[in-house]
Design an enzyme around this catalytic site. Structure first.
Site, PDB file in Angstrom:
ATOM      1  N   TYR A 182      13.197  30.936   4.691  1.00 25.90           N
ATOM      2  CA  TYR A 182      11.952  31.551   5.161  1.00 25.90           C
ATOM      3  C   TYR A 182      12.029  31.885   6.645  1.00 25.90           C
ATOM      4  CZ  TYR A 182       9.357  30.156   0.971  1.00 25.90           C
ATOM      5  OH  TYR A 182       8.900  30.011  -0.296  1.00 25.90           O
TER       6      TYR A 182
ATOM      7  N   LYS B  88       0.845  -1.207   0.000  1.00 21.57           N
ATOM      8  CA  LYS B  88       0.000   0.000   0.000  1.00 21.57           C
ATOM      9  C   LYS B  88       0.875   1.251   0.000  1.00 21.57           C
ATOM     10  CE  LYS B  88      -0.399  -0.573   5.013  1.00 21.57           C
ATOM     11  NZ  LYS B  88      -1.269  -1.059   6.089  1.00 21.57           N
TER      12      LYS B  88
HETATM   13  C1  LIG Z   1      -0.426  -1.985   6.792  1.00 21.49           C
HETATM   14  C2  LIG Z   1      -0.918  -3.239   7.300  1.00 21.49           C
HETATM   15  C3  LIG Z   1      -0.043  -4.322   7.492  1.00 21.49           C
HETATM   16  C4  LIG Z   1       1.439  -4.235   7.328  1.00 21.49           C
HETATM   17  O1  LIG Z   1       2.015  -3.838   8.530  1.00 21.49           O
HETATM   18  P1  LIG Z   1       3.595  -3.777   8.784  1.00 21.49           P
HETATM   19  O2  LIG Z   1       3.712  -3.466  10.210  1.00 21.49           O
HETATM   20  O3  LIG Z   1       4.108  -2.695   7.917  1.00 21.49           O
HETATM   21  O4  LIG Z   1       4.139  -5.083   8.423  1.00 21.49           O
HETATM   22  C5  LIG Z   1      -0.599  -5.531   7.870  1.00 21.49           C
HETATM   23  N1  LIG Z   1      -1.935  -5.660   8.092  1.00 21.49           N
HETATM   24  C6  LIG Z   1      -2.786  -4.626   7.943  1.00 21.49           C
HETATM   25  C7  LIG Z   1      -4.217  -4.842   8.208  1.00 21.49           C
HETATM   26  C8  LIG Z   1      -2.309  -3.384   7.562  1.00 21.49           C
HETATM   27  O5  LIG Z   1      -3.164  -2.365   7.445  1.00 21.49           O
END
Ligand SMILES: *Cc1c(COP(=O)(O)O)cnc(C)c1O
Length: 711
Positions: free
Chosen positions: A603, A376
């Site tokens: 800035y 993701k």
């Molecule tokens: C993002 C996510 C993961 C991955 O988690 P990590 O700690 O990065 O391995 C696993 N399960 C769900 C439901 C997630 O949303």
């Protein structure tokens, strides 16, 4: 690193193939033995053109494509070469009386599109047409279907070529081929001949489908033996109209190409260019030698002795090929060489480290448990395309994303296997779930009902809440869960939960996690007891694996660990795996200037120089994802192995560092903002912690606009 090893075998075989093609056009053995010449030029040498085509396919046809840029470049280059070759051969055409033929214009069009304006030039339009067909078939239908269709096309072509004698006897076929031959002289063209070899080349590249050298050679010799018999038989019964398409040429090429791939090492770019020049120019050389020997009365030696003729044509063609290559390299028009993307700020993605992490993680997992790669948010900022296509090639067959659009993108990149959407998707998009074969997470009962009512069959995983209290049906609501299993349009392929403090080894947290795990398995037991067939189970994410490696389930959803880092520095875990960071954030010094004591930088006049200073400007800012809040935290970056402090406020597109004490720094020097170097570097968890965050968040930001360069 071994990655950079090039396909020496392909480069060298191109050269051999070019010499074989000269053989086809000069018949080297004909003055000694007609049969030997047939075997050399109509059987053995028939591997040459398919080899060129497979090479193009190997580098170009891939089901993993983000867009058609490379295809368009290939077609443009081929068209340019073809255009030049047509012009070069106009004098020969004039000499041969080409322009005196009947129906000149239709014939010219036919030649330009299919047959080539000189006998060997058919290859260029054919590869341009064939590559488009191959590319679209693989993209739209995948390799299996594309291969099937292209083999059918090849067979149709074959019955108009080597096997024409058979087709001719069937009247329907005869009239069909009669029609075909009005449009093109041969079926050996871009439609019937080219696609299958291009697709085979791409297939071998995408599937890492490599037999050992021994097996490849064995396969090659066996198929070649069959091809030999096939050719001799067709020749004997005089069934051939033309002689470039044999049924056994297909396996023969498949194994030959696999064998050639085993030769890795140095790159011989000059061999590639000169093979192409040799291919294009040799008919010209043949004409020139004929003319020359006529004038000098050397025909007996240079033309009539076929082997001498062949050798002379080869020699001159090779000399010419190498000369043109040298000149071309010296004077070629255009752009200075640069690796695209590295001129400003970029992400360097180390695919070897990614592979290493996958291996280490798989080893740490229980047997029969599969790695589900969480990709993701642009694969945690690493670039979803680069990461997921590489994982897919490595054999990872399960992916998780957060949104339906991320899932659709993966499908468009050519990813196959399961793709689970972890987040919410509007029920109105059920048809897209189906179209792209995506698996939706069911996070509550009403949603399941509404999705079911859409009347479209969708695959789902049910998410169970065991204590996180985010999305998920409570582990106590087994009646609801059970009902979902009986919904008509809902196909439950998995059931999972998410642990909310598996990263901590504090006693309370461990107890809580254990209770989450127990509640999940408790529900599974009840479901099983009530007669439900239990689908795939998954519980752990990265820390779940690192701290609770022994749970029995079917998948582990690995995110952050896949990218080779932990969320925070010095996190203690049960398993300590040798994970290697995949991402580095790099930038270039674009300007160096001096400021006087008392001058301000940036800035808000946030930084006032306490002494006369040298500062460097880097074209990277929070617009690229580098957090602005780092400016308040005395952060530093690395230039030439030295840490230099970031001064003033980080802007959207740039930041400033103080290099007064950094010795030699010049414009164009590379800076590391996240990543490792020989002296330790700046690991993502450390950078993240310095502004009060975790590496997951820091890395996700990187997906905004930076180009990704893979090494
Ligand atoms: C993002 C996510 C993961 C991955 O988690 P990590 O700690 O990065 O391995 C696993 N399960 C769900 C439901 C997630 O949303």
């Amino acid at each position: 690193m071994c990655k950079s090893k090039s396909y020496t075998g392909i480069d060298c075989f191109r050269f051999i193939a070019a010499l074989l093609i000269i053989a086809i056009h000069t018949s080297p053995l004909v003055s000694f033995n007609a049969m030997a010449d047939f075997i050399l030029t109509r059987v053995i040498a028939r591997v040459a053109v398919p080899f060129f085509l497979m090479t193009s396919g190997f580098f170009l046809i891939s089901r993993y494509t983000r867009n058609a840029d490379r295809l368009i470049t290939f077609i443009k280059n081929t068209a340019l070469i073809y255009g030049a070759a047509i012009l070069i051969y106009i004098p020969v055409n004039i000499y041969n009386g080409y322009f005196r033929m009947d129906n000149l214009v239709p014939n010219i069009i036919k030649d330009i599109v299919f047959d080539g304006t000189m006998y060997h030039l058919w290859y260029l339009p054919a590869s341009a047409i064939g590559v488009v067909i191959a590319w679209y078939m693989v993209k739209k239908a995948g390799y299996k279907k594309a291969l099937a269709v292209s083999v059918i096309l090849y067979l149709i072509g074959m019955f108009g070529d080597s096997w024409y004698g058979i087709a001719e006897k069937v009247s329907v076929l005869k009239s069909f081929y009669g029609f075909v031959f009005q449009i093109t002289d041969y079926t050996r063209n871009g439609i019937f001949f080219v696609p299958v070899f291009m697709i085979l080349g791409g297939f071998i590249a995408d599937n890492n489908y490599k037999f050992s050298f021994k097996k490849s050679m064995l396969g090659f010799f066996i198929s070649f033996a069959f091809m030999f018999v096939e050719a001799m038989m067709l020749h004997h019964y005089k069934l051939q109209r033309h002689d470039s398409m044999y049924i056994f040429l297909l396996p023969c090429m498949f194994f030959l190409f696999n064998a050639v791939l085993h030769f890795r090492g140095k790159r011989y770019v000059w061999l590639r260019t000169s093979s192409l020049v040799i291919y294009i120019i040799h008919p010209m050389i043949i004409v020139a030698i004929r003319l020359f020997s006529k004038i000098l009365h050397l025909q007996e030696l240079l033309v009539e002795n076929s082997i001498v003729h062949y050798i002379v044509v080869c020699l001159l063609s090779v000399i010419f090929g190498i000369a043109v290559t040298i000149l071309w390299n010296k004077y070629k028009p255009g752009k200075p060489k640069h690796i695209s993307g590295t001129d400003r700020t970029y992400l360097e993605i180390n695919l070897d480290n990614l592979e290493h992490n996958v291996k280490v993680l798989r080893k740490a997992m229980m047997q029969n448990c599969e790695l589900m790669a969480v990709v993701k948010t642009e694969a945690y900022g690493h670039g979803a395309f680069e990461i997921s296509t590489h994982l897919n090639k490595m054999g990872v067959r399960a992916f998780a994303v957060a949104t339906i659009d991320e899932g659709i993108k993966l499908r468009k990149y050519g990813i196959d296997g399961d793709i689970l959407i972890l987040g919410y998707t509007s029920i109105q998009r059920a048809s897209e779930l189906k179209k792209y074969d995506l698996t939706q997470t069911i996070g509550d009962y009403d949603y399941a009902k509404a999705l079911n009512n859409q009347g479209i069959i969708v695959k789902v995983h049910i998410k169970i809440d065991t204590g996180m209290h985010r999305l998920g049906i409570s582990a106590d609501d087994f009646v609801e869960v059970k009902r979902i299993f009986s919904m008509r349009n809902i196909k439950v392929c998995g059931i999972f939960t998410h642990l909310c403090c598996s990263d901590s080894l504090e006693e309370d947290d461990v107890l809580f996690t254990r209770s989450q795990i127990d509640r999940f398995y408790g529900l599974i037991d009840v479901l099983e007891g009530s007669g439900i067939t239990i689908p795939k189970l998954h519980i752990q994410s990265s820390y779940g694996l690192l701290n609770y490696p022994y749970l029995k389930c079917d998948y582990i959803r690995v995110g952050i660990a896949l990218y080779g880092v932990l969320s925070s520095p010095n996190h203690k875990t049960e398993l300590e795996l040798d994970l290697r960071p995949v991402l580095s954030l790099k930038s270039k010094v674009v300007l160096i200037r001096s400021v006087k004591e008392g001058d301000s930088v940036g800035y808000g006049r946030n930084f006032i120089a306490e002494r006369d200073s040298r500062i460097a400007i880097l074209p990277v800012g929070y617009g690229d994802g580098y957090p602005r809040s780092l400016s308040m935290e005395n952060s530093s970056i690395i230039i030439n192995r030295q840490r230099v402090p970031v001064i003033g406020r980080i802007c959207m597109d740039s930041l400033v560092v103080d290099i007064t004490d950094a010795g030699e720094v010049s414009v164009g020097d590379t800076a590391i903002l996240i990543g490792m170097d020989e002296c330790g570097g700046l690991p993502a968890p450390d950078v993240a912690e310095s502004y009060g965050s975790i590496s997951n968040e820091l890395l996700c930001r990187m997906g905004a606009r930076m180009p990704v360069v893979t090494i």
